[in-house]
Scaffold this active site. Structure first.
Site, PDB file in Angstrom:
ATOM      1  N   THR A  42      36.660  49.492  40.898  1.00 49.77           N
ATOM      2  CA  THR A  42      36.108  50.383  39.873  1.00 49.77           C
ATOM      3  C   THR A  42      34.802  51.018  40.348  1.00 49.77           C
ATOM      4  O   THR A  42      34.467  52.126  39.945  1.00 49.77           O
ATOM      5  CB  THR A  42      35.880  49.582  38.579  1.00 49.77           C
ATOM      6  OG1 THR A  42      37.146  49.065  38.161  1.00 49.77           O
ATOM      7  CG2 THR A  42      35.330  50.453  37.469  1.00 49.77           C
ATOM      8  N   TYR A  52      40.175  55.086  33.442  1.00 49.80           N
ATOM      9  CA  TYR A  52      39.732  55.453  34.780  1.00 49.80           C
ATOM     10  C   TYR A  52      40.748  54.971  35.796  1.00 49.80           C
ATOM     11  O   TYR A  52      41.644  54.185  35.483  1.00 49.80           O
ATOM     12  CB  TYR A  52      38.354  54.861  35.092  1.00 49.80           C
ATOM     13  CG  TYR A  52      38.373  53.354  35.268  1.00 49.80           C
ATOM     14  CD1 TYR A  52      38.248  52.500  34.187  1.00 49.80           C
ATOM     15  CD2 TYR A  52      38.562  52.802  36.528  1.00 49.80           C
ATOM     16  CE1 TYR A  52      38.303  51.128  34.349  1.00 49.80           C
ATOM     17  CE2 TYR A  52      38.609  51.431  36.710  1.00 49.80           C
ATOM     18  CZ  TYR A  52      38.471  50.598  35.612  1.00 49.80           C
ATOM     19  OH  TYR A  52      38.527  49.250  35.780  1.00 49.80           O
ATOM     20  N   SER A  85      41.666  46.303  43.254  1.00 52.72           N
ATOM     21  CA  SER A  85      41.806  44.998  43.917  1.00 52.72           C
ATOM     22  C   SER A  85      43.014  44.218  43.414  1.00 52.72           C
ATOM     23  O   SER A  85      43.355  43.174  43.963  1.00 52.72           O
ATOM     24  CB  SER A  85      40.527  44.174  43.788  1.00 52.72           C
ATOM     25  OG  SER A  85      40.356  43.691  42.476  1.00 52.72           O
ATOM     26  N   THR A 118      36.645  44.021  40.810  1.00 53.73           N
ATOM     27  CA  THR A 118      36.268  42.716  40.254  1.00 53.73           C
ATOM     28  C   THR A 118      37.483  41.843  39.924  1.00 53.73           C
ATOM     29  O   THR A 118      37.342  40.632  39.798  1.00 53.73           O
ATOM     30  CB  THR A 118      35.419  42.884  38.971  1.00 53.73           C
ATOM     31  OG1 THR A 118      36.230  43.479  37.951  1.00 53.73           O
ATOM     32  CG2 THR A 118      34.201  43.734  39.216  1.00 53.73           C
ATOM     33  N   ASP A 119      38.684  42.472  39.801  1.00 52.92           N
ATOM     34  CA  ASP A 119      39.857  41.685  39.381  1.00 52.92           C
ATOM     35  C   ASP A 119      40.132  40.512  40.312  1.00 52.92           C
ATOM     36  O   ASP A 119      40.472  39.414  39.867  1.00 52.92           O
ATOM     37  CB  ASP A 119      41.109  42.577  39.328  1.00 52.92           C
ATOM     38  CG  ASP A 119      41.090  43.530  38.146  1.00 52.92           C
ATOM     39  OD1 ASP A 119      40.177  43.433  37.308  1.00 52.92           O
ATOM     40  OD2 ASP A 119      41.997  44.388  38.071  1.00 52.92           O
ATOM     41  N   LYS A 191      36.456  35.317  37.452  1.00 53.24           N
ATOM     42  CA  LYS A 191      36.324  36.345  36.418  1.00 53.24           C
ATOM     43  C   LYS A 191      36.801  35.732  35.112  1.00 53.24           C
ATOM     44  O   LYS A 191      37.948  35.298  35.000  1.00 53.24           O
ATOM     45  CB  LYS A 191      37.167  37.569  36.789  1.00 53.24           C
ATOM     46  CG  LYS A 191      36.965  38.736  35.842  1.00 53.24           C
ATOM     47  CD  LYS A 191      37.582  40.032  36.350  1.00 53.24           C
ATOM     48  CE  LYS A 191      37.265  41.172  35.390  1.00 53.24           C
ATOM     49  NZ  LYS A 191      37.739  42.476  35.853  1.00 53.24           N
ATOM     50  N   GLU A 298      49.058  12.081  34.294  1.00 58.87           N
ATOM     51  CA  GLU A 298      50.406  11.685  33.867  1.00 58.87           C
ATOM     52  C   GLU A 298      51.455  11.851  34.964  1.00 58.87           C
ATOM     53  O   GLU A 298      52.598  11.453  34.801  1.00 58.87           O
ATOM     54  CB  GLU A 298      50.829  12.548  32.661  1.00 58.87           C
ATOM     55  CG  GLU A 298      49.964  12.369  31.435  1.00 58.87           C
ATOM     56  CD  GLU A 298      50.316  13.386  30.356  1.00 58.87           C
ATOM     57  OE1 GLU A 298      51.483  13.449  29.927  1.00 58.87           O
ATOM     58  OE2 GLU A 298      49.407  14.129  29.931  1.00 58.87           O
TER      59      GLU A 298
HETATM   60  N1  ASP Z   1      41.158  46.962  38.652  1.00 61.20           N
HETATM   61  C1  ASP Z   1      39.811  47.064  39.160  1.00 61.20           C
HETATM   62  C2  ASP Z   1      39.784  46.377  40.508  1.00 61.20           C
HETATM   63  O1  ASP Z   1      39.733  45.180  40.557  1.00 61.20           O
HETATM   64  C3  ASP Z   1      38.852  46.459  38.196  1.00 61.20           C
HETATM   65  C4  ASP Z   1      37.425  46.368  38.676  1.00 61.20           C
HETATM   66  O2  ASP Z   1      37.056  46.724  39.761  1.00 61.20           O
HETATM   67  O3  ASP Z   1      36.600  45.897  37.850  1.00 61.20           O
HETATM   68  O4  ASP Z   1      39.812  47.044  41.493  1.00 61.20           O
END
Ligand code: ASP
Length: 346
Positions: A42, A52, A85, A118-119, A191, A298
């Protein structure tokens, strides 16, 4: 009069202290050299009608929005890929890790910064942490809002990331993840919020692995990694996902079990048979805290031929299993990696 002199002296001291603390942010000698490797996310995204799209603008454009960075480091950069990502894969991780090792070993740079979505940032950070053989700082940085948003958060994250890796105490740490004003280390980072501007958090991890010359996996001669899938647990779990992985020839399956890594009876029986047939089964949990251990639970891992994930999440267990399987198929050795980390396997 005496009182006024005291006030004057105090004010002068405060101004001097303030000035010297500001000065610490800039450098007298040559600036540290940071190499930036851009992968998308992003932070490289642009707005669309519905929201986006990630991975659209170049690293050059991203850096133009943060001229202040050059106060802290001498920068150069390369565009490694430009993807969301969610499409990050081992076919990118392997060349990326090789590239980071090469950049750090060249002796020309003090640190590497990687722009990333961030994913799956925690996954790439964890993979790199296990495959980089140099103690110099490596940091991943991303954003929640795209690059063209009026209130884009990427610039502040980039600044924080550069300020973090040029500090002497950044050497000898795990690979780091930076978002907003926060920095997390690879082992613990995950995350835990889909939309927050502060979406990363930390779990407790049993082992800490600062990357250095001796630890981790040596991947220079690897072109691919064994396939490992993740099956997600739920009450009365069916065996369909497990069967699909086995039929597709996967070498390992991480089961993101319920609670303490538990499986329904049907899934347990199927997984035990798969383990007998040579598929490595790691029992992890869909619960983010607490970990999964053989002791006190278990499931009899020894008898069924399973491996407990310890403190690793399913997604990090998958990465460790892929790397371990590229080196050994000895279940006792694999169990020890999950239990103790890679310290004893330098
Ligand atoms: N889908 C995006 C990615 O991981 C989300 C992000 O960057 O926050 O590339």
């Amino acid at each position: 009069m005496k009182h006024r002199l005291h006030c004057f002296a105090f004010l002068t001291l405060a101004v001097l202290l303030f000035a010297s603390s500001c000065k610490k942010e800039t450098f007298d000698g040559p600036l540290p050299k940071v190499h930036i490797i851009a992968t998308g996310g992003t932070i490289a995204g642009t707005s669309t009608d519905i929201g986006y799209e990630a991975g659209k603008v170049s690293i050059e454009t991203i850096l133009q929005a943060v001229p202040e960075l050059t106060r802290y480091a001498e920068l150069d950069y390369e565009q490694f890929c430009n993807i969301g990502s969610q499409d990050m894969s081992e076919s990118i991780w392997l060349p990326l890790a090789k590239r980071v090792n090469q950049v750090l070993e060249s002796g020309k740079y003090d640190a590497v910064l990687i722009t990333h979505g961030t994913d799956t940032m925690e996954e790439t950070a964890f993979f790199l942490n296990l495959t980089i053989h140099n103690p110099k700082p490596v940091i991943l940085v991303g954003s929640i809002r795209p690059s063209d948003a009026a209130d884009a958060d990427g610039p502040a994250s980039l600044l924080k990331a550069v300020q973090t890796i040029v500090k002497p105490n950044a050497v000898g740490k795990e690979v780091m993840c930076c978002l907003g004003s926060k920095v997390y280390e690879a082992g613990a980072a995950f995350k835990n919020d889909t939309h927050s501007l502060d979406p990363l958090s930390e779990t407790s991890v049993d082992w800490y692995l600062p990357h250095n010359a001796d630890t981790g996996f040596f991947i220079d001669n690897l072109e691919e990694l064994p396939e490992v899938g993740i099956a997600y647990g739920y009450g009365s779990n069916s065996t369909v996902a497990l069967e699909a992985f086995v039929n597709a020839g996967y070498k390992g399956i991480v089961f993101a079990g319920v609670g303490d890594g538990n499986l329904s009876q049907a899934a347990l029986d199927f997984a035990a048979q798969a383990a007998k047939n040579g598929v490595m089964i790691v029992r992890s949990s869909r619960v983010p805290y607490g970990g999964v251990y053989t002791e006190g639970g278990e499931v009899d891992d020894e008898k069924l031929g399973f491996i407990a994930s310890g403190s690793l999440s399913p997604q990090k267990s998958r990465i460790l299993l892929m790397l371990v399987l590229s080196a050994t198929r000895d279940i006792d050795v694999i169990r020890s990696y999950f239990r103790q980390g890679v310290f004893d396997h330098a």
